[in-house]
Each structure stands twice: as C-alpha cells, then as structure tokens.
Design an enzyme around this catalytic site. Structure first.
Site, PDB file in Angstrom:
ATOM      1  N   GLY A   1     -17.790  78.764  87.259  1.00  0.00           N
ATOM      2  CA  GLY A   1     -16.388  78.190  86.646  1.00  0.00           C
ATOM      3  C   GLY A   1     -15.829  79.423  85.836  1.00  0.00           C
ATOM      4  O   GLY A   1     -14.783  79.638  86.174  1.00  0.00           O
TER       5      GLY A   1
ATOM      6  N   ASN B   1     -13.519  72.978  79.070  1.00  0.00           N
ATOM      7  CA  ASN B   1     -14.641  72.649  79.142  1.00  0.00           C
ATOM      8  C   ASN B   1     -14.947  71.570  78.368  1.00  0.00           C
ATOM      9  O   ASN B   1     -14.353  71.447  77.114  1.00  0.00           O
ATOM     10  CB  ASN B   1     -15.862  73.916  78.834  1.00  0.00           C
TER      11      ASN B   1
ATOM     12  N   SER C   1     -18.711  80.240  98.274  1.00  0.00           N
ATOM     13  CA  SER C   1     -20.265  80.987  98.524  1.00  0.00           C
ATOM     14  C   SER C   1     -19.914  82.501  97.908  1.00  0.00           C
ATOM     15  O   SER C   1     -19.031  82.975  97.864  1.00  0.00           O
ATOM     16  CB  SER C   1     -20.506  81.162  99.730  1.00  0.00           C
TER      17      SER C   1
ATOM     18  N   LYS D   1     -19.206  74.354 104.460  1.00  0.00           N
ATOM     19  CA  LYS D   1     -20.206  75.149 103.357  1.00  0.00           C
ATOM     20  C   LYS D   1     -21.601  74.659 103.415  1.00  0.00           C
ATOM     21  O   LYS D   1     -22.339  75.469 103.278  1.00  0.00           O
ATOM     22  CB  LYS D   1     -19.553  74.617 102.091  1.00  0.00           C
TER      23      LYS D   1
ATOM     24  N   HIS E   1     -23.092  76.551 106.164  1.00  0.00           N
ATOM     25  CA  HIS E   1     -23.457  77.665 105.714  1.00  0.00           C
ATOM     26  C   HIS E   1     -24.885  77.934 104.997  1.00  0.00           C
ATOM     27  O   HIS E   1     -25.499  78.723 105.085  1.00  0.00           O
ATOM     28  CB  HIS E   1     -22.211  78.287 104.608  1.00  0.00           C
ATOM     29  N   ASN E   2     -24.789  76.732 104.211  1.00  0.00           N
ATOM     30  CA  ASN E   2     -26.091  76.894 103.252  1.00  0.00           C
ATOM     31  C   ASN E   2     -27.132  76.631 104.198  1.00  0.00           C
ATOM     32  O   ASN E   2     -28.626  76.993 104.251  1.00  0.00           O
ATOM     33  CB  ASN E   2     -26.291  75.968 102.281  1.00  0.00           C
TER      34      ASN E   2
ATOM     35  N   GLU F   1     -28.073  79.732 105.895  1.00  0.00           N
ATOM     36  CA  GLU F   1     -28.773  80.583 104.829  1.00  0.00           C
ATOM     37  C   GLU F   1     -30.334  80.301 104.569  1.00  0.00           C
ATOM     38  O   GLU F   1     -31.207  81.186 104.620  1.00  0.00           O
ATOM     39  CB  GLU F   1     -28.011  80.348 103.529  1.00  0.00           C
TER      40      GLU F   1
ATOM     41  N   ARG G   1     -40.113  75.146 103.461  1.00  0.00           N
ATOM     42  CA  ARG G   1     -39.949  75.048 102.133  1.00  0.00           C
ATOM     43  C   ARG G   1     -40.866  73.880 101.377  1.00  0.00           C
ATOM     44  O   ARG G   1     -41.494  73.878 100.501  1.00  0.00           O
ATOM     45  CB  ARG G   1     -38.678  74.960 101.312  1.00  0.00           C
TER      46      ARG G   1
ATOM     47  N   ARG H   1     -40.188  55.692 128.829  1.00  0.00           N
ATOM     48  CA  ARG H   1     -39.577  54.402 128.125  1.00  0.00           C
ATOM     49  C   ARG H   1     -39.398  53.292 129.121  1.00  0.00           C
ATOM     50  O   ARG H   1     -39.266  52.331 128.771  1.00  0.00           O
ATOM     51  CB  ARG H   1     -38.144  55.105 127.775  1.00  0.00           C
TER      52      ARG H   1
HETATM   53  C1  6PG Z   1     -23.716  80.375  98.043  1.00  0.00           C
HETATM   54  C2  6PG Z   1     -25.286  79.602  97.756  1.00  0.00           C
HETATM   55  C3  6PG Z   1     -25.284  78.519  96.882  1.00  0.00           C
HETATM   56  C4  6PG Z   1     -26.575  77.546  97.037  1.00  0.00           C
HETATM   57  C5  6PG Z   1     -27.793  78.398  96.656  1.00  0.00           C
HETATM   58  C6  6PG Z   1     -29.166  77.718  96.275  1.00  0.00           C
HETATM   59  O1  6PG Z   1     -23.369  79.936  99.137  1.00  0.00           O
HETATM   60  O2  6PG Z   1     -23.579  80.808  97.027  1.00  0.00           O
HETATM   61  O3  6PG Z   1     -25.607  78.891  99.305  1.00  0.00           O
HETATM   62  O4  6PG Z   1     -24.275  77.538  96.946  1.00  0.00           O
HETATM   63  O5  6PG Z   1     -26.418  76.874  95.747  1.00  0.00           O
HETATM   64  O6  6PG Z   1     -28.094  79.308  97.554  1.00  0.00           O
HETATM   65  O7  6PG Z   1     -29.492  76.739  97.079  1.00  0.00           O
HETATM   66  P1  6PG Z   1     -30.709  76.268  97.162  1.00  0.00           P
HETATM   67  O8  6PG Z   1     -31.248  76.184  95.906  1.00  0.00           O
HETATM   68  O9  6PG Z   1     -30.837  74.870  97.854  1.00  0.00           O
HETATM   69  O10 6PG Z   1     -31.824  77.043  97.654  1.00  0.00           O
END
Ligand code: 6PG
Length: 473
Positions: A14, A32, A128, A182, A185-186, A189, A287, A442
């Site tokens: 933020g 805040n 991101s 998003k 995207h993750n 990632e 993981r 089946r």
């Molecule tokens: C981003 C990342 C972010 C994410 C971290 C941690 O796009 O900047 O994706 O949003 O929170 O990568 O993700 P994990 O803790 O699930 O690995």
C-alpha cells in the site's frame, strides 16, 4: 486541495503504491488503521509528491474529490470485508472502491454485487510485481464495470509498468475478471518456478554442478528465449553465498516451499471448470510434498537407482525441456482464463492479458510477447501449442524433452512439471486416447452409457447377459 485518489492500508504494498501515485503527480490521500504508519509515510516520503494524511475514515473520505476513488490494500479475506464495511457507509453513488489485494474472485463477485446495489463501483484489481513493482511500475489487472475503468484507467495506466510505451494495465472484464486473471497469473508463476526448480535439480544432482556454475547456465539462458524475471533472479539466488557459513545460500534454506493460496485456488477453480492445468497442479503438489517432513522422513530409506554418468550437453536438453514445459504450462493457464471468461461472460481478450504481463509482474518475460503475437494471429485458437512458433519450438524440443524426462526417471530425480507437461503434449496429440476404455468400464459397472464412433446416440451394453447385446439408451 483534494486528493484524486486515496490508499488505505499502508503496509509495504500500500505504501509503495501510494508513493508511486504521488511520484506521478497525483495528490493521494493516505490512511492506515494505526496512524503511526501514515505519519511515517509522510515524514519519510512526503517530499516525493502530494500526500494528504488522514487519521480517521471520515477525514480520509472528506479529503477525496468526487467521484471518490479509494484503493484498499489489506490482507485478502475478512480484513477486506471489514474495511469495506467501514468505508462503504461514508461513500455516495458513483464512488469507487479498488481492492488491490489477492482476493478470491468469488469474493470479488459477491462484493461487487453488494456494492453495486448501493451505487458504488467495486473494482477487484490484480496487482503484480511485489514491493518493487508497486513502487516502480506493477502489472495491473482491474475488473469491475467499464464506467469505473473510465475514471480509474488513466490513473492506473500512469503508474503501471510500460513495455515499448504500452502500459501493463487494461480493463480485464466485469466483476471478478481482474482477480481471476491475477489468480491464474499466480498459478502460472507457481508452474514456472517449479519448472525452474526441476532444471536446477537436474543440473545440480544429475550433472553434479555446483550452484555458482548453475547460476552461469541460468545467466546464459537468460540471454536467449527464456529471458525472464524469474530466470534472472534464479541466477542471482544461485550465485549467492551465505555470509554466515560460506556455503551456497540455496543449501542453507529449508527445502519446504510454502504457499499463501492463490496457486491452490487456481487448481480448485480449474477442477470446477473442467480445464486440465496439470502443470500448475503439479507445482502446488510439489510444494505440499516438500512441506510434508514426516512423509519424507519415513520414505527416505526407500532405494533409489544406481548412478550413471551424464554428458555436459545434457544442460542443453534441460533448456529445451524447460522451454517446452513452459509453453505447455502457459497454454493451460490461458485455456483456464478462456473457460472462465466463457462461463462468466467476461469477454476477456487473451492477447491483452499477455500484453499486460510483458512487464511489471513476476512472470514478465520476452516469452509473453510471443503469446501476444500468437493470439494476434488467431484470437480463438483452442491452444497456444498449435501456434506456428510454439509448434515449431515444441517439435524442435521434443527429443531433448523426452530424454530429460526419461533420464530424470533413471536418475531418480523428480521432475513432475516436465513429465506432466510432456504427458499433456502427447495426450493432446494422440489420435485415440484410452478414455474409450474408461468409458467402457463405466458402462460395465454402472450402466453409465457410451457414444459410438460410427453412429449418433448413446448406448449401453447389457454386460450381465451372455451375448452382451447393445441397447440404445
Ligand atoms: C505477484 C505475486 C504475489 C504473491 C507471491 C506469493 O504477482 O506479485 O504473485 O502476488 O503473493 O508470489 O505467493 P505464494 O506465497 O503463494 O508463493
């Protein structure tokens, strides 16, 4: 003077977003829950632009020009609902609340619906790029109404990363579309990171290279088609020596990968949509497996294969396997976005998503411009794998890819990401899948029926009768 936009929730993300706005000449109200953070921001960074600090929500809302634009940057989940409940009663029709956290898109859909009834635009927005991105230019994925984007778009585009002058920000689609994109995207990632980890593992334990040398390999890969932020930071990490022990840094980190949930959500949602995202799923499971010490401890005594010698050029095969698997993981993720867009009527432009991921975000890479080009050539392609460039790359890579997957198995080095990507590639290519046998089973045990290759309709075989007659169902 009033602020054009306000940020509440001044933890790192933020705070950096507020500074980014101020640095671009936007007067920004800041708030805040504990005012100490607000004060600290203004004391430390007040010189960067115009900040209007507010101690209370009322003061914060009063300091904003209308229609008001409020960005909330708090932890996803209950905290987000609490902040919405605090601010919504102070707002008027036409005002906008932007949620920049990693919210679940179903929560965003609910919040958008509830606030819409009160005339307030709720804009679930993926952001991101981590702390650095928030400050210097993130990739921004806003959902919500098209009207809200008219009022917010120019502001958000001004602070987003730029690639060839194009801002990494566009209106993704209505209600939860931004947070959905998003989330995927993750997920991508996660898949990307898992594939890189497998490549590292093969070079380390297959070829026996030390981390510093592997860092050099990643650096050279980063000069080619794999050029990306994640490959770049991988080289940095592998080159790092732990100051306390003098050992390679990667060796002093506990080998249990954590997750905050967006990868898991991607897979859960994909299961509901019926879209195979096996690359992301294997990454989430890898993981979970790494984080199961009891299971791993118990299994450590299971025997592994006897060693055999690999040639140095195996590293080139690994590069091929990494690139090919990456194509598959991204193709799967984009298919998931397409499926959700169809399901929810979001009208998402897949090429535009690739475009705004070229910079700012964690998965930013040269590769994403290739994906942009693939969708430009054929916006409704059923899969990126068949794009001319990617099909060619997969064709060139496949022998190395197969070698890597089979040698990994022989070495006893797990490569679930490479293997599942190859299995997906081969399954999609197959003329006939053994799914026919699954259907027959089946029908055998549950009379679930099947379709035939030579006639329309649905059929059932009376398996319990000696002559097994077929009936149309
Ligand atoms: C981003 C990342 C972010 C994410 C971290 C941690 O796009 O900047 O994706 O949003 O929170 O990568 O993700 P994990 O803790 O699930 O690995």
């Amino acid at each position: 003077k009033k602020a054009v936009i306000g940020v509440t929730g001044l933890a790192t993300m933020g705070r950096n977003l507020a500074r980014n706005l101020a640095r671009h000449g936007h007067a920004v109200a800041v708030h805040n829950r504990t005012p100490a953070r607000t004060k600290a921001l203004v004391t430390e960074y007040g010189h960067e632009g115009v900040f209007l600090p507010a101690e209370t929500p009322e003061e914060f809302v009063r300091s904003l020009e209308r229609p008001r634009r409020i960005v909330i940057m708090v932890k996803a989940g209950a905290a987000t609902d609490a902040v919405i409940q605090e601010f919504a009663p102070l707002l008027e029709p036409g005002d906008m609340i932007v949620d920049g956290g990693n919210a679940h898109f179903e929560d965003t859909r609910r919040r958008e619906r509830e606030l819409r009834e009160r005339g307030i635009h709720f804009v679930g927005t993926g952001i991101s790029g981590g702390e650095e991105g928030a400050l210097n230019g993130p990739s921004i994925m806003p959902g919500g109404s098209p009207e809200s984007y008219e009022a917010l778009g120019p502001l958000l585009e001004s602070i987003a990363a730029k690639v060839e002058g194009v801002p990494c920000c566009t209106h993704v689609g209505p209600d939860g579309a931004g947070h959905f994109v998003k989330m995927v995207h993750n997920g991508i990632e996660y898949a990307d990171m898992q594939l890189i980890a497998e490549a590292y593992d093969l070079l380390r334990h297959g070829l026996g290279m030390p981390p510093a040398e592997i860092a050099e390999v990643f650096r050279s890969w980063n000069n080619g088609r794999l050029e990306s932020y994640l490959i770049e930071i991988t080289a940095e990490v592998l080159a790092h020596t732990d100051p306390a022990t003098g050992r390679p840094f990667v060796d002093v980190v506990v080998d249990q990968a954590e997750q905050k949930g967006t990868g898991r959500w991607t897979v859960q949602t994909a299961l509901d949509l019926g879209v195979p995202v096996s690359g992301i799923a294997e990454a989430v499971f890898a993981r979970s497996l790494s984080g199961s010490p009891r299971l791993r401890e118990a299994a450590r005594r299971l025997p592994g294969p006897s060693r055999f010698k690999l040639e140095q050029r195996f590293a080139d095969d690994v590069e091929q396997a990494l690139y090919a698997s990456k194509i598959v993981a991204y193709a799967q993720g984009f298919n998931q976005i397409q499926a959700a867009s169809d399901e929810y009527g979001w009208g998402i432009d897949l090429g535009a998503m690739a475009t705004i991921w070229r910079g700012g975000c964690i998965i930013r890479a040269r590769f994403l411009d290739r994906i942009r080009a693939a969708y430009a050539a054929d916006p409704r392609t059923p899969t990126l794998l068949t794009d001319d460039h990617f099909a060619g790359a997969l064709g060139d890579a496949q022998d190395s890819w197969r070698t890597v997957v089979s040698i990994s198995a022989q070495l006893g080095i797990p490569t679930p990401g490479f293997a599942t990507a190859l299995a997906y590639y081969d399954a999609l290519r197959a003329e006939r899948l053994p799914a026919a046998l699954t259907q027959a089973q089946r029908d055998f045990f549950g009379a679930h029926t099947y379709r035939r290759v030579d006639r329309e309709g649905s059929f059932h075989t009376r398996w319990e009768l000696p002559d097994r007659p077929e009936v149309g169902a």
